[in-house]
Design an enzyme around this catalytic site. Structure first.
Site, PDB file in Angstrom:
ATOM      1  N   ALA A 152       0.830  -1.208   0.000  1.00  0.00           N
ATOM      2  CA  ALA A 152       0.000   0.000   0.000  1.00  0.00           C
ATOM      3  C   ALA A 152       0.865   1.259   0.000  1.00  0.00           C
ATOM      4  CB  ALA A 152      -0.948  -0.004   1.194  1.00  0.00           C
ATOM      5  N   TYR A 153       1.928   1.253   0.815  1.00  0.00           N
ATOM      6  CA  TYR A 153       2.829   2.407   0.865  1.00  0.00           C
ATOM      7  C   TYR A 153       3.481   2.651  -0.495  1.00  0.00           C
ATOM      8  CZ  TYR A 153       6.941   5.214   2.041  1.00  0.00           C
ATOM      9  OH  TYR A 153       7.918   6.191   2.059  1.00  0.00           O
ATOM     10  N   ALA A 154       4.001   1.580  -1.102  1.00  0.00           N
ATOM     11  CA  ALA A 154       4.623   1.718  -2.414  1.00  0.00           C
ATOM     12  C   ALA A 154       3.607   2.194  -3.446  1.00  0.00           C
ATOM     13  CB  ALA A 154       5.250   0.397  -2.846  1.00  0.00           C
ATOM     14  N   THR A 156       1.178   4.302  -2.915  1.00  0.00           N
ATOM     15  CA  THR A 156       1.026   5.758  -2.794  1.00  0.00           C
ATOM     16  C   THR A 156       2.165   6.484  -3.496  1.00  0.00           C
ATOM     17  OG1 THR A 156       2.241   6.018  -0.676  1.00  0.00           O
ATOM     18  CG2 THR A 156      -0.120   5.495  -0.545  1.00  0.00           C
TER      19      THR A 156
END
Length: 245
Positions: A152-154, A156
């Protein structure tokens, strides 16, 4: 004093990489807006340190996950300094979990700050930034790797890289350069929190130099991208990671 006469707005500048960037701009002559979300004390310390060294700065509270707060941040900057020449979209959050454990709240918070916050700060820059302005967005080198629990972070940061590319064609006619930087692991307090010595050693060994990055390694590249020497660079993502990926 490369940035004398310039105004630099740095989001998430109360600590870590953002703080180093804010301090570097001030040392090179810029008036600096130190944005923070909640840590008023640390932001105040950054401003006081800049003033102690002869620079000019002010702290402005704004939660960049909210468009109304972004509007307030830019309005306050323009009222105080009359112009904006450099925007560094450094503020961000990272939640790393297996997909089975990722909550809607985690997901929304990351996208609200990392993606929506960055995008709508760029919108304000398009409306208010001076010609020959510079925008530097923050991605991550994890976009070029495959790490469990970072999906999820990647995601964004992949979004940030894409709209950085696309927006270059909108900002070009405004004579504004927009680029992104993608750091690898950097030994900030936030990064080190909760990691074991074994994990830190492993991450340190994944680049060509066998050490974690330092805030100054990232700030040096941001200074270059904000400078006149980078006038022919736009729509790019620069990976600053010592050969991490």
């Amino acid at each position: 004093m490369k940035f004398t006469g310039k105004v630099a707005l740095v989001t998430g500048a109360s600590r870590g990489i953002g703080r180093t960037i804010a301090e570097r701009f001030a040392l090179q002559g810029a008036k600096v807006v130190v944005n923070y979300s909640s840590n008023e004390k640390q932001a105040g310390e950054v401003v006081e340190g800049i003033k102690h060294d002869g620079g000019e700065a002010m702290a402005v509270q704004a939660d960049i996950s909210r468009i109304s707060e972004i509007d307030k941040l830019f309005k306050t900057t323009l009222e105080a300094y009359g112009q904006i020449d450099i925007l560094v979209n450094n503020a961000g959050v990272m939640v790393t979990k297996p997909i089975q454990n990722m909550t809607e709240e985690d997901f929304d918070r990351m996208f609200d700050i990392n993606v929506k916050g960055t995008y709508f700060a760029c919108q304000q820059a398009a409306r208010h930034m001076n010609a020959n302005g510079r925008i530097i967005n923050f991605s991550t080198s994890v976009v070029g790797a495959m790490f469990p629990q970072y999906s999820a972070y990647a995601g964004t940061k992949g979004a940030v890289e894409q709209f950085t590319r696309q927006l270059s064609k909108e900002f070009g006619p405004l004579h504004i350069n927009i680029n992104a930087v993608a750091p690898g692991p950097v030994g900030t307090e936030l990064f080190l929190q909760g990691k074991s010595e074994e994990q830190i050693k492993h991450l340190s060994g994944m680049n060509a130099f066998g050490r974690l990055g330092e805030s100054g390694d990232i700030a040096d590249v941001v200074m270059f991208l904000a400078s006149e020497e980078a006038r022919w660079i736009t729509g790019q993502t620069v990976r600053i990671n010592g050969g991490f990926v």
